[in-house]
Design a protein around this motif. Sequence first.
Motif, PDB file in Angstrom:
ATOM      1  N   SER A   1      -9.475  -7.303  -1.896  1.00 18.39           N
ATOM      2  CA  SER A   1     -10.321  -6.831  -3.008  1.00 18.39           C
ATOM      3  C   SER A   1     -10.556  -5.325  -2.925  1.00 18.39           C
ATOM      4  CB  SER A   1     -11.629  -7.607  -3.071  1.00 18.39           C
ATOM      5  OG  SER A   1     -12.012  -8.056  -1.826  1.00 18.39           O
ATOM      6  N   SER A   2     -10.744  -4.792  -1.709  1.00 20.03           N
ATOM      7  CA  SER A   2     -10.968  -3.350  -1.616  1.00 20.03           C
ATOM      8  C   SER A   2      -9.702  -2.600  -1.982  1.00 20.03           C
ATOM      9  CB  SER A   2     -11.427  -2.969  -0.210  1.00 20.03           C
ATOM     10  OG  SER A   2     -10.352  -3.030   0.684  1.00 20.03           O
ATOM     11  N   PHE A   3      -8.565  -3.210  -1.673  1.00 20.17           N
ATOM     12  CA  PHE A   3      -7.295  -2.587  -2.028  1.00 20.17           C
ATOM     13  C   PHE A   3      -7.129  -2.589  -3.549  1.00 20.17           C
ATOM     14  CE2 PHE A   3      -2.457  -2.648  -1.624  1.00 20.17           C
ATOM     15  CZ  PHE A   3      -2.447  -1.264  -1.524  1.00 20.17           C
ATOM     16  N   GLY A   4      -7.562  -3.670  -4.173  1.00 16.85           N
ATOM     17  CA  GLY A   4      -7.520  -3.738  -5.631  1.00 16.85           C
ATOM     18  C   GLY A   4      -8.323  -2.597  -6.240  1.00 16.85           C
ATOM     19  N   ALA A   5      -9.497  -2.340  -5.665  1.00 14.91           N
ATOM     20  CA  ALA A   5     -10.336  -1.239  -6.154  1.00 14.91           C
ATOM     21  C   ALA A   5      -9.629   0.090  -5.935  1.00 14.91           C
ATOM     22  CB  ALA A   5     -11.674  -1.254  -5.422  1.00 14.91           C
ATOM     23  N   LYS A   6      -8.948   0.203  -4.801  1.00 18.23           N
ATOM     24  CA  LYS A   6      -8.243   1.446  -4.488  1.00 18.23           C
ATOM     25  C   LYS A   6      -7.154   1.705  -5.527  1.00 18.23           C
ATOM     26  CE  LYS A   6      -5.484   3.920  -1.199  1.00 18.23           C
ATOM     27  NZ  LYS A   6      -4.627   3.891  -0.044  1.00 18.23           N
ATOM     28  N   ILE A   7      -6.411   0.662  -5.853  1.00 18.80           N
ATOM     29  CA  ILE A   7      -5.341   0.798  -6.847  1.00 18.80           C
ATOM     30  C   ILE A   7      -5.933   1.234  -8.183  1.00 18.80           C
ATOM     31  CG2 ILE A   7      -3.697  -0.516  -8.234  1.00 18.80           C
ATOM     32  CD1 ILE A   7      -3.109  -2.103  -5.702  1.00 18.80           C
ATOM     33  N   LYS A   8      -7.076   0.643  -8.519  1.00 20.00           N
ATOM     34  CA  LYS A   8      -7.741   1.012  -9.759  1.00 20.00           C
ATOM     35  C   LYS A   8      -8.046   2.510  -9.755  1.00 20.00           C
ATOM     36  CE  LYS A   8     -10.475  -2.619 -11.790  1.00 20.00           C
ATOM     37  NZ  LYS A   8     -11.773  -3.246 -11.671  1.00 20.00           N
ATOM     38  N   ASN A   9      -8.597   2.978  -8.644  1.00 18.25           N
ATOM     39  CA  ASN A   9      -8.938   4.396  -8.536  1.00 18.25           C
ATOM     40  C   ASN A   9      -7.696   5.263  -8.614  1.00 18.25           C
ATOM     41  OD1 ASN A   9     -11.670   4.057  -8.364  1.00 18.25           O
ATOM     42  ND2 ASN A   9     -11.688   3.888  -6.132  1.00 18.25           N
ATOM     43  N   VAL A  10      -6.643   4.828  -7.914  1.00 19.86           N
ATOM     44  CA  VAL A  10      -5.378   5.563  -7.929  1.00 19.86           C
ATOM     45  C   VAL A  10      -4.909   5.715  -9.367  1.00 19.86           C
ATOM     46  CG1 VAL A  10      -2.930   5.370  -7.406  1.00 19.86           C
ATOM     47  CG2 VAL A  10      -4.601   4.932  -5.625  1.00 19.86           C
ATOM     48  N   PHE A  11      -4.980   4.613 -10.096  1.00 18.17           N
ATOM     49  CA  PHE A  11      -4.480   4.632 -11.463  1.00 18.17           C
ATOM     50  C   PHE A  11      -5.350   5.525 -12.339  1.00 18.17           C
ATOM     51  CE2 PHE A  11      -2.465   2.383 -15.132  1.00 18.17           C
ATOM     52  CZ  PHE A  11      -1.182   2.722 -14.739  1.00 18.17           C
ATOM     53  N   LYS A  12      -6.648   5.462 -12.102  1.00 14.52           N
ATOM     54  CA  LYS A  12      -7.570   6.318 -12.843  1.00 14.52           C
ATOM     55  C   LYS A  12      -7.191   7.780 -12.631  1.00 14.52           C
ATOM     56  CE  LYS A  12     -11.999   4.168 -13.098  1.00 14.52           C
ATOM     57  NZ  LYS A  12     -13.253   4.055 -12.385  1.00 14.52           N
ATOM     58  N   ARG A  13      -6.932   8.115 -11.347  1.00 16.78           N
ATOM     59  CA  ARG A  13      -6.565   9.505 -11.017  1.00 16.78           C
ATOM     60  C   ARG A  13      -5.259   9.874 -11.692  1.00 16.78           C
ATOM     61  NH1 ARG A  13      -7.928   9.011  -5.504  1.00 16.78           N
ATOM     62  NH2 ARG A  13      -5.823   9.404  -4.817  1.00 16.78           N
ATOM     63  N   ILE A  14      -4.297   8.944 -11.635  1.00 17.04           N
ATOM     64  CA  ILE A  14      -2.991   9.213 -12.241  1.00 17.04           C
ATOM     65  C   ILE A  14      -3.155   9.487 -13.736  1.00 17.04           C
ATOM     66  CG2 ILE A  14      -0.809   8.138 -12.904  1.00 17.04           C
ATOM     67  CD1 ILE A  14      -1.021   6.617 -10.183  1.00 17.04           C
ATOM     68  N   VAL A  15      -3.889   8.610 -14.394  1.00 12.72           N
ATOM     69  CA  VAL A  15      -4.091   8.772 -15.835  1.00 12.72           C
ATOM     70  C   VAL A  15      -4.809  10.083 -16.110  1.00 12.72           C
ATOM     71  CG1 VAL A  15      -5.319   7.861 -17.823  1.00 12.72           C
ATOM     72  CG2 VAL A  15      -4.043   6.311 -16.350  1.00 12.72           C
TER      73      VAL A  15
ATOM     74  N   GLU B   1       0.842  -1.195   0.000  1.00 15.39           N
ATOM     75  CA  GLU B   1       0.000   0.000   0.000  1.00 15.39           C
ATOM     76  C   GLU B   1       0.880   1.249   0.000  1.00 15.39           C
ATOM     77  OE1 GLU B   1      -2.878  -0.039   3.096  1.00 15.39           O
ATOM     78  OE2 GLU B   1      -4.139   1.421   2.048  1.00 15.39           O
ATOM     79  N   LYS B   2       1.961   1.196   0.760  1.00 15.50           N
ATOM     80  CA  LYS B   2       2.885   2.330   0.823  1.00 15.50           C
ATOM     81  C   LYS B   2       3.503   2.574  -0.567  1.00 15.50           C
ATOM     82  CE  LYS B   2       6.874   4.152   3.226  1.00 15.50           C
ATOM     83  NZ  LYS B   2       7.513   4.529   1.962  1.00 15.50           N
ATOM     84  N   ASP B   3       3.895   1.495  -1.224  1.00 15.61           N
ATOM     85  CA  ASP B   3       4.463   1.607  -2.578  1.00 15.61           C
ATOM     86  C   ASP B   3       3.476   2.293  -3.525  1.00 15.61           C
ATOM     87  OD1 ASP B   3       6.689   0.400  -1.746  1.00 15.61           O
ATOM     88  OD2 ASP B   3       6.459  -1.450  -2.890  1.00 15.61           O
ATOM     89  N   VAL B   4       2.226   1.871  -3.441  1.00 12.73           N
ATOM     90  CA  VAL B   4       1.213   2.433  -4.337  1.00 12.73           C
ATOM     91  C   VAL B   4       1.011   3.921  -4.055  1.00 12.73           C
ATOM     92  CG1 VAL B   4      -1.238   2.400  -4.942  1.00 12.73           C
ATOM     93  CG2 VAL B   4       0.009   0.267  -4.757  1.00 12.73           C
ATOM     94  N   ASN B   5       0.979   4.265  -2.768  1.00 12.72           N
ATOM     95  CA  ASN B   5       0.792   5.671  -2.411  1.00 12.72           C
ATOM     96  C   ASN B   5       1.962   6.520  -2.891  1.00 12.72           C
ATOM     97  OD1 ASN B   5      -1.664   5.201  -1.243  1.00 12.72           O
ATOM     98  ND2 ASN B   5      -0.846   4.952   0.824  1.00 12.72           N
ATOM     99  N   ASP B   6       3.176   6.012  -2.710  1.00 13.13           N
ATOM    100  CA  ASP B   6       4.365   6.727  -3.193  1.00 13.13           C
ATOM    101  C   ASP B   6       4.285   6.914  -4.704  1.00 13.13           C
ATOM    102  OD1 ASP B   6       5.255   6.751  -0.668  1.00 13.13           O
ATOM    103  OD2 ASP B   6       6.833   5.248  -0.915  1.00 13.13           O
TER     104      ASP B   6
END
Lengths: 102, 269
Positions: B45-59, A76-81
Amino acid sequence: MDKNKIIKLIQRAAISSELKAELLQIVEQEENLGKETIQKLQEKLAGKADEVAQNIADIMAESATDKFNQDMDSWEKDVNDFQSEVNKKADKIDLEEARKGM
Amino acid sequence: MGKNIEIRGEENLEMAGEKRTEMSLLEIGRQRRQEKMQRVKTRFSSFGAKIKNVFKRIVGAGSTSLDAIFAAPEAAKIAGTEIEAGGKAMGRGVKRGAEATAGAVIESGKAVSRGVKTGVETGAGMVVEGGIATGRGVKKGVEMAGAGLESANKWTNEMGLRADAWVDKKYEAMGDWTQEQWQKIQEKGGDIRQGFTDGIEKARATYKQFQENRAEAARQRKLANLRAEMNQALEAIKWNQERYKEAEQQMKELEGIDDLTEELAEVAE
């Protein structure tokens, strides 16, 4: 069959006091101690061994779960960074920079 | 993996109902572990969704400013085209105007020469010369205007190309970096998930093996091998002291059960 001998074996066995109590109860309930009594005790022990083995497997699974949680923290830390770095980079590349580059 | 855990959960619930009175302590521990694992699965699974959102924001963030940059040379190109078109139109206008002027001057020169039939040749000649000189001057002016426009167009195009190259380079660098980081993160996630799956599978396999061999092992006193295997598995979780102590205690209990079973068999003989 020597009832006292069996009781002694149970009492000095390296098992939990709950299991000892259960086994002793079986012995006490028997009017005539015989091979059937021994079989009953062994069946009880076999069932208990299964339970304990599954409990060990459960502990192993729990340990894997704990480790998973720990790994997730660092992930999670990696992703946030990563997120903050990319945002910074995206901010840098704006129209002003494009003009400066020209 | 998920399905396996659920199946186990059902088994445990069944057992909890049937054997609650005699297995209460073990069952409580087991249910606690099931809940813990369920929470971890939810977290994954919720973390997977979070990563998806993070990536959406990044893009999203990336494309906004990148679009702006790409729009800049595009605008320059459009402006250049417009300037070019305007220049051409202007050049054509000036040329037409100059031609018209030259024509008019020549016409008027001819008219003058026609009008002054008895006029002096030099007079007519001067008028004609004057007309030609004017024509030359106008033509020269048109050429100069054309050259100026051409160089302006060249400059605009040059700027457009330079902006393109710069943006390409920037975008490429950012794209590579993003891809690389994202790949690393994905790999780590895969490793974590695989590690978890392996751990669970190992626990299941150990228990299955024990169950399959228990009866024979208890009789033939061959539990030693199995115990060694389980101990090896326990070594892997030694980092977790609390879990390790609990498992160690359970291993001792298993050994005690095994010993007593054998002793009772000897008594029965």
